[in-house]
Each structure stands twice: as C-alpha cells, then as structure tokens.
Design a protein around this motif. Sequence first.
Motif, PDB file in Angstrom:
ATOM      1  N   VAL A   2      -8.999  -6.170   3.366  1.00  0.00           N
ATOM      2  CA  VAL A   2      -8.080  -5.183   2.804  1.00  0.00           C
ATOM      3  C   VAL A   2      -8.696  -3.789   2.888  1.00  0.00           C
ATOM      4  N   TYR A  38      -5.142  -5.585   5.849  1.00  0.00           N
ATOM      5  CA  TYR A  38      -3.970  -5.348   5.024  1.00  0.00           C
ATOM      6  C   TYR A  38      -4.168  -4.077   4.211  1.00  0.00           C
ATOM      7  N   ILE A  40      -3.565  -1.821   1.016  1.00  0.00           N
ATOM      8  CA  ILE A  40      -3.263  -2.094  -0.386  1.00  0.00           C
ATOM      9  C   ILE A  40      -3.381  -0.807  -1.195  1.00  0.00           C
ATOM     10  N   ALA A  62      -0.159  -5.371   1.116  1.00  0.00           N
ATOM     11  CA  ALA A  62      -0.103  -6.181  -0.100  1.00  0.00           C
ATOM     12  C   ALA A  62       0.295  -5.271  -1.249  1.00  0.00           C
ATOM     13  N   ALA A  63       1.349  -5.636  -1.936  1.00  0.00           N
ATOM     14  CA  ALA A  63       1.868  -4.817  -3.031  1.00  0.00           C
ATOM     15  C   ALA A  63       2.044  -5.685  -4.269  1.00  0.00           C
TER      16      ALA A  63
END
Length: 83
Positions: A2, A38, A40, A62-63
């Motif tokens: 991330v 990802y 974030i 990613a939320a």
Amino acid sequence: MVLGPIFDTPSKRAYGKPLGPGALAELPASSSHEAEVYAIGGLNLENIGQLLPFCDRIAGAAAVRLFQEAGDPIAILRQLTAL
C-alpha cells in the motif's frame, strides 16, 4: 503493498501531510514489476477520480472509512464502478 495516505485522513494526520495523488506518478508502470500497489488514505467520492490517471501504476485503491461511514455501501460501490 500500500502507498499512502494519498489524501488527508484523520487517523494519519499525526504522521505528517498526505502524499497527494502526484506521488503515484513516481511509481513504475505495473507492467514492469510484479508488485500490486494499492493507494490508500482519505479516499472519498470527491477525490477518488484523481487516481484514474495512474491506473497503469496501481492495482487499485483501498477505502475503509468511505464504506464504514456510508449509509448505503452498495450505492457507494455503484458510484465507484461508474467512474
């Protein structure tokens, strides 16, 4: 893997300023490596579109809070898939 926070998020303010979507431009294209990256941090319906120019560099986003605080998570998902 991330990368974030991309945008301001209350849980990460103590660690400094968000990276901003421009940080994603520094990543190599996904086709040149095997890592899945990802984005974030602080993602919401108003700013997530700023990630679209970097789709060749990230595997996704990613939320957590976006869905956690949603009255209707399915409606949020529909809006996201329409982008």
